[in-house]
Design a protein around this motif. Structure first.
Motif, PDB file in Angstrom:
ATOM      1  N   THR A  73       0.805  -1.225   0.000  1.00 49.29           N
ATOM      2  CA  THR A  73       0.000   0.000   0.000  1.00 49.29           C
ATOM      3  C   THR A  73       0.838   1.276   0.000  1.00 49.29           C
ATOM      4  N   VAL A  74       2.154   1.108  -0.097  1.00 49.86           N
ATOM      5  CA  VAL A  74       3.047   2.270  -0.134  1.00 49.86           C
ATOM      6  C   VAL A  74       3.333   2.623  -1.584  1.00 49.86           C
ATOM      7  N   GLY A  75       3.014   3.845  -1.978  1.00 52.84           N
ATOM      8  CA  GLY A  75       3.182   4.215  -3.374  1.00 52.84           C
ATOM      9  C   GLY A  75       4.595   4.587  -3.763  1.00 52.84           C
ATOM     10  N   SER A  76       5.385   5.089  -2.837  1.00 56.45           N
ATOM     11  CA  SER A  76       6.694   5.639  -3.167  1.00 56.45           C
ATOM     12  C   SER A  76       7.839   4.618  -3.114  1.00 56.45           C
ATOM     13  N   ARG A  77       7.610   3.450  -2.567  1.00 59.58           N
ATOM     14  CA  ARG A  77       8.685   2.457  -2.438  1.00 59.58           C
ATOM     15  C   ARG A  77       8.101   1.057  -2.423  1.00 59.58           C
ATOM     16  N   ASN A  78       8.971   0.094  -2.505  1.00 62.86           N
ATOM     17  CA  ASN A  78       8.558  -1.303  -2.489  1.00 62.86           C
ATOM     18  C   ASN A  78       9.003  -1.928  -1.167  1.00 62.86           C
ATOM     19  N   CYS A  79       8.037  -2.359  -0.377  1.00 63.82           N
ATOM     20  CA  CYS A  79       8.351  -2.916   0.947  1.00 63.82           C
ATOM     21  C   CYS A  79       9.168  -4.195   0.857  1.00 63.82           C
ATOM     22  N   ALA A  80       9.045  -4.951  -0.218  1.00 62.68           N
ATOM     23  CA  ALA A  80       9.834  -6.171  -0.365  1.00 62.68           C
ATOM     24  C   ALA A  80      11.315  -5.844  -0.474  1.00 62.68           C
ATOM     25  N   VAL A  81      11.637  -4.679  -1.071  1.00 61.70           N
ATOM     26  CA  VAL A  81      13.030  -4.224  -1.150  1.00 61.70           C
ATOM     27  C   VAL A  81      13.479  -3.703   0.214  1.00 61.70           C
ATOM     28  N   ASP A  82      12.641  -2.876   0.834  1.00 64.41           N
ATOM     29  CA  ASP A  82      12.980  -2.312   2.144  1.00 64.41           C
ATOM     30  C   ASP A  82      13.206  -3.399   3.196  1.00 64.41           C
ATOM     31  N   ARG A  83      12.369  -4.422   3.146  1.00 65.96           N
ATOM     32  CA  ARG A  83      12.460  -5.489   4.138  1.00 65.96           C
ATOM     33  C   ARG A  83      13.278  -6.684   3.645  1.00 65.96           C
ATOM     34  N   HIS A  84      13.772  -6.595   2.420  1.00 66.14           N
ATOM     35  CA  HIS A  84      14.613  -7.642   1.833  1.00 66.14           C
ATOM     36  C   HIS A  84      13.929  -9.012   1.901  1.00 66.14           C
ATOM     37  N   ALA A  85      12.639  -9.017   1.548  1.00 60.56           N
ATOM     38  CA  ALA A  85      11.899 -10.282   1.632  1.00 60.56           C
ATOM     39  C   ALA A  85      10.568 -10.178   0.910  1.00 60.56           C
ATOM     40  N   GLY A  86      10.199 -11.255   0.233  1.00 57.97           N
ATOM     41  CA  GLY A  86       8.844 -11.376  -0.264  1.00 57.97           C
ATOM     42  C   GLY A  86       7.935 -11.674   0.914  1.00 57.97           C
ATOM     43  N   TRP A  87       6.779 -10.983   0.986  1.00 62.04           N
ATOM     44  CA  TRP A  87       5.902 -11.171   2.147  1.00 62.04           C
ATOM     45  C   TRP A  87       4.569 -10.480   1.879  1.00 62.04           C
ATOM     46  N   TRP A  88       3.652 -10.657   2.805  1.00 55.53           N
ATOM     47  CA  TRP A  88       2.373  -9.958   2.747  1.00 55.53           C
ATOM     48  C   TRP A  88       2.574  -8.575   3.367  1.00 55.53           C
ATOM     49  N   HIS A  89       3.216  -7.707   2.593  1.00 57.12           N
ATOM     50  CA  HIS A  89       3.550  -6.368   3.063  1.00 57.12           C
ATOM     51  C   HIS A  89       2.360  -5.429   2.903  1.00 57.12           C
ATOM     52  N   ARG A  90       2.086  -4.726   3.970  1.00 56.32           N
ATOM     53  CA  ARG A  90       1.081  -3.668   3.896  1.00 56.32           C
ATOM     54  C   ARG A  90       1.820  -2.342   3.738  1.00 56.32           C
ATOM     55  N   SER A  91       2.401  -1.880   4.865  1.00 60.92           N
ATOM     56  CA  SER A  91       3.113  -0.594   4.805  1.00 60.92           C
ATOM     57  C   SER A  91       4.154  -0.457   5.936  1.00 60.92           C
ATOM     58  N   CYS A  92       5.110  -1.275   6.070  1.00 62.33           N
ATOM     59  CA  CYS A  92       5.422  -2.475   5.299  1.00 62.33           C
ATOM     60  C   CYS A  92       4.952  -3.737   6.054  1.00 62.33           C
ATOM     61  N   THR A  93       5.632  -4.075   7.204  1.00 60.01           N
ATOM     62  CA  THR A  93       5.200  -5.247   7.941  1.00 60.01           C
ATOM     63  C   THR A  93       5.760  -5.236   9.350  1.00 60.01           C
ATOM     64  N   ILE A  94       5.103  -5.979  10.220  1.00 60.41           N
ATOM     65  CA  ILE A  94       5.580  -6.170  11.588  1.00 60.41           C
ATOM     66  C   ILE A  94       6.281  -7.520  11.716  1.00 60.41           C
ATOM     67  N   VAL A  95       5.835  -8.445  10.922  1.00 58.90           N
ATOM     68  CA  VAL A  95       6.430  -9.790  10.894  1.00 58.90           C
ATOM     69  C   VAL A  95       7.217  -9.936   9.601  1.00 58.90           C
ATOM     70  N   ASN A  96       8.435 -10.431   9.696  1.00 55.77           N
ATOM     71  CA  ASN A  96       9.290 -10.559   8.510  1.00 55.77           C
ATOM     72  C   ASN A  96      10.031 -11.907   8.544  1.00 55.77           C
ATOM     73  N   LEU A  97       9.268 -12.975   8.486  1.00 57.78           N
ATOM     74  CA  LEU A  97       9.867 -14.309   8.618  1.00 57.78           C
ATOM     75  C   LEU A  97      10.728 -14.696   7.417  1.00 57.78           C
ATOM     76  N   ASN A  98      10.588 -13.977   6.314  1.00 56.92           N
ATOM     77  CA  ASN A  98      11.429 -14.245   5.143  1.00 56.92           C
ATOM     78  C   ASN A  98      12.583 -13.243   5.026  1.00 56.92           C
TER      79      ASN A  98
END
Length: 334
Positions: A264-289
């Motif tokens: 849901t973040v328009g300016s960036r990709n949470c998968a890049v920020d969190r270095h993981a594919g995941w169910w990112h909203r904005s971005c995530t609290i859980v990052n098991l990957n």
């Protein structure tokens, strides 16, 4: 002459039967990844003969000649003989080469659809690696089954153990799966989706930190919806130990990877920020990957957000500052 002919025929028949049994025994010994505690298993509705006999030869003869069984199973400890019109065979993996080893025996196999079905039909089944056949696509997979935790019957679809597998992957890899059943694993979004679609399913997450503290949480209704968006649906949290809410933040969110931005973040990709594919909203609290890092360190990867891209669960024992040593996700039909 007739008497001699009959004797010759009887001897020939006996030798043939002996050869078949002998070759079968050698065949089973060759594939020693099959646990002795998990022999051929016959559904009760398909048993044609059941009784006590002296040896495997007698078991085979009685079953095939008197009851027209397809195949028989002899238990040396109890001398129990079971003859059946169809057997299910559950294979336990001890090596990555399991697939080529089981190929010659597929004509004997009537596969189950998940770990829950294995446990339902064979309550003595142990945790281990089994070949299943998915209920809709008929795809066969080797899966890791947990037959002990909370009653067992869990199919493991995610596991982190030691950082040996890179989880920063593109969408295609996350959809099809990577890793291996015996180590770090992502089963594949399309297979996870199909397993959960078979029936009402629950989700369990287990985690361990570097102090060996453990925690878990269970959600009542687990599904991946909206086609290849693989939107996470987890329903209400049913139980937890030492874990505050975290995954709920990702509920009703599609799966995002670095090459497929659905957060849901328009300016960036949470998968890049969190270095993981995941169910990112904005971005995530859980990052098991997220990136597997040792305790006391901060993940530093080009493009990623420092300190936020770790393998972690924000609701467990101190939140994002605590690095996870192990984590697993598994589902079970209820």
């Amino acid at each position: 002459m007739k008497s001699k002919s009959k004797i010759v025929i009887l001897i020939s028949t006996f030798l043939f039967v002996l050869q078949v049994i002998s070759s079968t025994i050698v065949h089973w010994k060759k594939y020693d990844f099959i646990r002795q505690s998990l022999p051929l298993f016959c559904k009760s509705s398909e048993i044609l003969f059941s009784g006590t006999v002296h040896d495997p030869l007698e078991c085979s003869k009685i079953c095939s000649m008197k009851h027209s069984c397809l195949v028989s199973s002899f238990k040396p400890d109890s001398h129990e003989c079971i003859g059946c019109q169809e057997f299910r065979i559950w294979y336990v993996e001890t090596a990555p080469t399991i697939k080529h080893a089981i190929e010659p025996q597929k004509h004997l196999v009537s596969l189950v659809s998940d770990c829950k079905e294995i446990l339902d039909e064979f309550p003595e089944a142990e945790s281990g690696f089994y070949e299943i056949k998915l209920w809709s696509s008929n795809k066969t997979l080797i899966v890791n089954c947990d037959m002990e935790t909370d009653g067992g019957g869990w199919t493991i679809f995610h596991r982190r153990l030691d950082g040996s597998i890179e989880f920063y992957r593109n969408f295609t890899e996350y959809e099809n799966g990577f890793g291996n059943a015996g180590g770090e694993l992502w089963l594949g979004l399309k297979y996870i989706q199909e397993l959960a679609d078979q029936s009402h399913s629950e989700l369990r997450i287990d985690m361990t930190n570097y102090n060996n503290a453990t925690g878990y949480e269970i959600f009542q209704e687990f599904k991946l919806t909206n086609g290849i968006k693989y939107t996470l649906n987890i329903g209400l949290r049913d139980a937890s130990v030492n874990v505050a809410a975290g995954l709920a933040y990702s509920n009703s969110v599609p799966f995002t990877t670095f090459d497929r931005d659905l957060d849901t973040v328009g300016s960036r990709n949470c998968a890049v920020d969190r270095h993981a594919g995941w169910w990112h909203r904005s971005c995530t609290i859980v990052n098991l990957n997220g990136l597997y890092v040792p305790p006391g360190s901060i993940c530093k990867v080009a493009g990623a957000e420092p300190g936020q891209c770790d393998h972690q669960h924000g609701g467990f024992d101190g939140g994002g500052e605590v690095k996870l040593r192990r984590s697993s996700m598994m589902l079970r039909r209820t």
